[in-house]
Design a protein around this motif. Sequence first.
Motif, PDB file in Angstrom:
ATOM      1  N   PHE A 175       0.835  -1.214   0.000  1.00  0.00           N
ATOM      2  CA  PHE A 175       0.000   0.000   0.000  1.00  0.00           C
ATOM      3  C   PHE A 175       0.868   1.263   0.000  1.00  0.00           C
ATOM      4  CE2 PHE A 175      -3.215  -2.911   1.814  1.00  0.00           C
ATOM      5  CZ  PHE A 175      -4.330  -2.536   1.090  1.00  0.00           C
ATOM      6  N   LEU A 233       4.486  11.223   5.575  1.00  0.00           N
ATOM      7  CA  LEU A 233       3.407  10.422   6.164  1.00  0.00           C
ATOM      8  C   LEU A 233       3.611  10.297   7.672  1.00  0.00           C
ATOM      9  CD1 LEU A 233       0.930   8.759   5.649  1.00  0.00           C
ATOM     10  CD2 LEU A 233       2.369   6.875   4.893  1.00  0.00           C
ATOM     11  N   GLN A 287       1.106  11.572  10.519  1.00  0.00           N
ATOM     12  CA  GLN A 287       0.557  10.608  11.472  1.00  0.00           C
ATOM     13  C   GLN A 287       0.851  11.056  12.908  1.00  0.00           C
ATOM     14  OE1 GLN A 287      -1.862   8.202  11.947  1.00  0.00           O
ATOM     15  NE2 GLN A 287      -0.982   7.181  10.176  1.00  0.00           N
ATOM     16  N   LEU A 309      -1.432  13.902  13.828  1.00  0.00           N
ATOM     17  CA  LEU A 309      -2.813  13.447  14.034  1.00  0.00           C
ATOM     18  C   LEU A 309      -2.949  12.729  15.375  1.00  0.00           C
ATOM     19  CD1 LEU A 309      -5.634  13.216  12.775  1.00  0.00           C
ATOM     20  CD2 LEU A 309      -4.935  11.032  11.806  1.00  0.00           C
ATOM     21  N   GLY A 326      -2.516  17.576   7.365  1.00  0.00           N
ATOM     22  CA  GLY A 326      -2.599  16.679   6.205  1.00  0.00           C
ATOM     23  C   GLY A 326      -3.983  16.708   5.578  1.00  0.00           C
ATOM     24  N   LEU A 386      -8.906  12.272   6.003  1.00  0.00           N
ATOM     25  CA  LEU A 386      -8.592  10.849   5.931  1.00  0.00           C
ATOM     26  C   LEU A 386      -9.254  10.183   4.729  1.00  0.00           C
ATOM     27  CD1 LEU A 386      -8.563   9.670   9.639  1.00  0.00           C
ATOM     28  CD2 LEU A 386      -6.656  10.351   8.164  1.00  0.00           C
ATOM     29  N   ALA A 437      -7.169  11.025   1.681  1.00  0.00           N
ATOM     30  CA  ALA A 437      -5.845  10.394   1.689  1.00  0.00           C
ATOM     31  C   ALA A 437      -5.919   8.908   1.338  1.00  0.00           C
ATOM     32  CB  ALA A 437      -5.192  10.572   3.059  1.00  0.00           C
ATOM     33  N   HIS A 438      -7.035   8.251   1.655  1.00  0.00           N
ATOM     34  CA  HIS A 438      -7.130   6.801   1.468  1.00  0.00           C
ATOM     35  C   HIS A 438      -7.991   6.392   0.279  1.00  0.00           C
ATOM     36  CE1 HIS A 438      -5.971   7.400   5.696  1.00  0.00           C
ATOM     37  NE2 HIS A 438      -5.169   6.389   5.464  1.00  0.00           N
ATOM     38  N   LEU A 446      -7.197   3.545  -2.625  1.00  0.00           N
ATOM     39  CA  LEU A 446      -6.234   2.549  -2.159  1.00  0.00           C
ATOM     40  C   LEU A 446      -6.862   1.159  -2.010  1.00  0.00           C
ATOM     41  CD1 LEU A 446      -4.249   4.612   0.522  1.00  0.00           C
ATOM     42  CD2 LEU A 446      -3.456   3.925  -1.739  1.00  0.00           C
ATOM     43  N   PHE A 461      -7.502  -2.725   7.649  1.00  0.00           N
ATOM     44  CA  PHE A 461      -7.737  -1.705   8.677  1.00  0.00           C
ATOM     45  C   PHE A 461      -7.481  -2.284  10.076  1.00  0.00           C
ATOM     46  CE2 PHE A 461     -10.380   0.691  11.636  1.00  0.00           C
ATOM     47  CZ  PHE A 461     -10.077   1.991  11.304  1.00  0.00           C
ATOM     48  N   VAL A 517      -4.717  -0.924  12.837  1.00  0.00           N
ATOM     49  CA  VAL A 517      -5.114  -0.496  14.187  1.00  0.00           C
ATOM     50  C   VAL A 517      -4.359  -1.315  15.238  1.00  0.00           C
ATOM     51  CG1 VAL A 517      -7.040  -0.393  15.826  1.00  0.00           C
ATOM     52  CG2 VAL A 517      -7.377   0.375  13.471  1.00  0.00           C
ATOM     53  N   SER A 542     -13.202   6.169  12.528  1.00  0.00           N
ATOM     54  CA  SER A 542     -12.777   6.670  11.219  1.00  0.00           C
ATOM     55  C   SER A 542     -12.785   5.561  10.162  1.00  0.00           C
ATOM     56  CB  SER A 542     -11.368   7.273  11.314  1.00  0.00           C
ATOM     57  OG  SER A 542     -10.405   6.253  11.499  1.00  0.00           O
TER      58      SER A 542
HETATM   59  C1  HEM Z   1      -6.268   3.213  11.386  1.00  0.00           C
HETATM   60  C2  HEM Z   1      -6.625   4.344  10.927  1.00  0.00           C
HETATM   61  C3  HEM Z   1      -5.775   5.168  10.015  1.00  0.00           C
HETATM   62  C4  HEM Z   1      -5.382   6.450  10.222  1.00  0.00           C
HETATM   63  C5  HEM Z   1      -5.725   7.314  11.427  1.00  0.00           C
HETATM   64  C6  HEM Z   1      -4.582   6.852   9.087  1.00  0.00           C
HETATM   65  C7  HEM Z   1      -4.005   8.086   8.946  1.00  0.00           C
HETATM   66  C8  HEM Z   1      -3.332   8.522   7.837  1.00  0.00           C
HETATM   67  C9  HEM Z   1      -2.784   9.841   7.667  1.00  0.00           C
HETATM   68  C10 HEM Z   1      -2.839  10.954   8.710  1.00  0.00           C
HETATM   69  C11 HEM Z   1      -2.237   9.888   6.460  1.00  0.00           C
HETATM   70  C12 HEM Z   1      -1.509  11.095   5.839  1.00  0.00           C
HETATM   71  C13 HEM Z   1      -2.417  11.907   4.969  1.00  0.00           C
HETATM   72  C14 HEM Z   1      -1.617  13.001   4.309  1.00  0.00           C
HETATM   73  O1  HEM Z   1      -0.379  12.941   4.306  1.00  0.00           O
HETATM   74  O2  HEM Z   1      -2.219  13.947   3.782  1.00  0.00           O
HETATM   75  C15 HEM Z   1      -2.412   8.589   5.842  1.00  0.00           C
HETATM   76  C16 HEM Z   1      -1.970   8.238   4.594  1.00  0.00           C
HETATM   77  C17 HEM Z   1      -1.926   6.941   4.121  1.00  0.00           C
HETATM   78  N1  HEM Z   1      -2.509   5.855   4.705  1.00  0.00           N
HETATM   79 FE1  HEM Z   1      -3.503   5.836   6.436  1.00  0.00          FE
HETATM   80  N2  HEM Z   1      -4.484   5.811   8.213  1.00  0.00           N
HETATM   81  C18 HEM Z   1      -5.191   4.757   8.730  1.00  0.00           C
HETATM   82  C19 HEM Z   1      -5.351   3.511   8.160  1.00  0.00           C
HETATM   83  C20 HEM Z   1      -4.717   3.092   7.003  1.00  0.00           C
HETATM   84  C21 HEM Z   1      -4.784   1.741   6.463  1.00  0.00           C
HETATM   85  C22 HEM Z   1      -5.616   0.614   7.064  1.00  0.00           C
HETATM   86  C23 HEM Z   1      -3.990   1.726   5.345  1.00  0.00           C
HETATM   87  C24 HEM Z   1      -3.666   0.614   4.394  1.00  0.00           C
HETATM   88  C25 HEM Z   1      -3.674  -0.648   4.727  1.00  0.00           C
HETATM   89  C26 HEM Z   1      -3.456   3.071   5.180  1.00  0.00           C
HETATM   90  C27 HEM Z   1      -2.624   3.456   4.168  1.00  0.00           C
HETATM   91  C28 HEM Z   1      -2.225   4.746   3.929  1.00  0.00           C
HETATM   92  C29 HEM Z   1      -1.409   5.143   2.788  1.00  0.00           C
HETATM   93  C30 HEM Z   1      -0.870   4.226   1.681  1.00  0.00           C
HETATM   94  C31 HEM Z   1      -1.233   6.529   2.907  1.00  0.00           C
HETATM   95  C32 HEM Z   1      -0.428   7.425   1.989  1.00  0.00           C
HETATM   96  C33 HEM Z   1      -1.249   7.832   0.818  1.00  0.00           C
HETATM   97  C34 HEM Z   1      -0.384   8.621  -0.133  1.00  0.00           C
HETATM   98  O3  HEM Z   1       0.861   8.524  -0.059  1.00  0.00           O
HETATM   99  O4  HEM Z   1      -0.949   9.333  -0.962  1.00  0.00           O
HETATM  100  N3  HEM Z   1      -3.914   3.865   6.208  1.00  0.00           N
HETATM  101  N4  HEM Z   1      -3.079   7.788   6.701  1.00  0.00           N
END
Ligand code: HEM
Length: 132
Positions: A45, A54, A58, A61, A74, A77, A80-81, A84, A91, A95, A122
């Motif tokens: 991912f 990132l 994170q 947040l 950022g 959410l 951002a996701h 994907l 998820f 967590v 979320s």
């Molecule tokens: C558990 C809750 C989650 C939270 C609170 C969270 C939070 C975040 C945050 C704050 C960002 C950065 C956004 C930005 O830079 O503008 C992000 C990006 C990202 N998240 Fe999560 N995330 C979560 C779950 C997941 C899951 C389950 C996956 C994949 C299995 C994931 C994959 C990604 C990826 C690949 C990015 C980068 C996207 C990019 O580069 O454009 N996240 N997430």
Amino acid sequence: MSDHEQMAQETAVSDYERVGGGAAIRVVVDRFYDLVLGDERLASFFTGSDMPQLKRHQALLIAQVLGGPAAYDGRELQEAHSGLQIGRGDFALVVAYLAQALREAGVEEEIINRVGAVLASSEQDIVAVSGR
Ligand code: HEM
């Protein structure tokens, strides 16, 4: 406000302070992404992601979720996701890794549970695929 209430307010310590502030959160975030990227079900991912940015987002947040400075700058959410194709299983793994990283850093279970509740709320912004 009564004297008692005032004292309670002055001595109230946020979860953010209890875990050790920004420096402690950065340690947790580093460990969290080591766990995530070390899991072959999740690593792909993040292939195209800017990891330093990132991690920074994170950390901000999580600080905000813990009652620290509200400095998250950022994307939303959902934005951002989107695209994907994240499943419910993905998820749950993410967590669990965050809870593990918090636990390894010595964060109290009570605080981990509060963070978990915020993350659970979320889920519908992050998960796109219900079957996986
Ligand atoms: C558990 C809750 C989650 C939270 C609170 C969270 C939070 C975040 C945050 C704050 C960002 C950065 C956004 C930005 O830079 O503008 C992000 C990006 C990202 N998240 Fe999560 N995330 C979560 C779950 C997941 C899951 C389950 C996956 C994949 C299995 C994931 C994959 C990604 C990826 C690949 C990015 C980068 C996207 C990019 O580069 O454009 N996240 N997430």
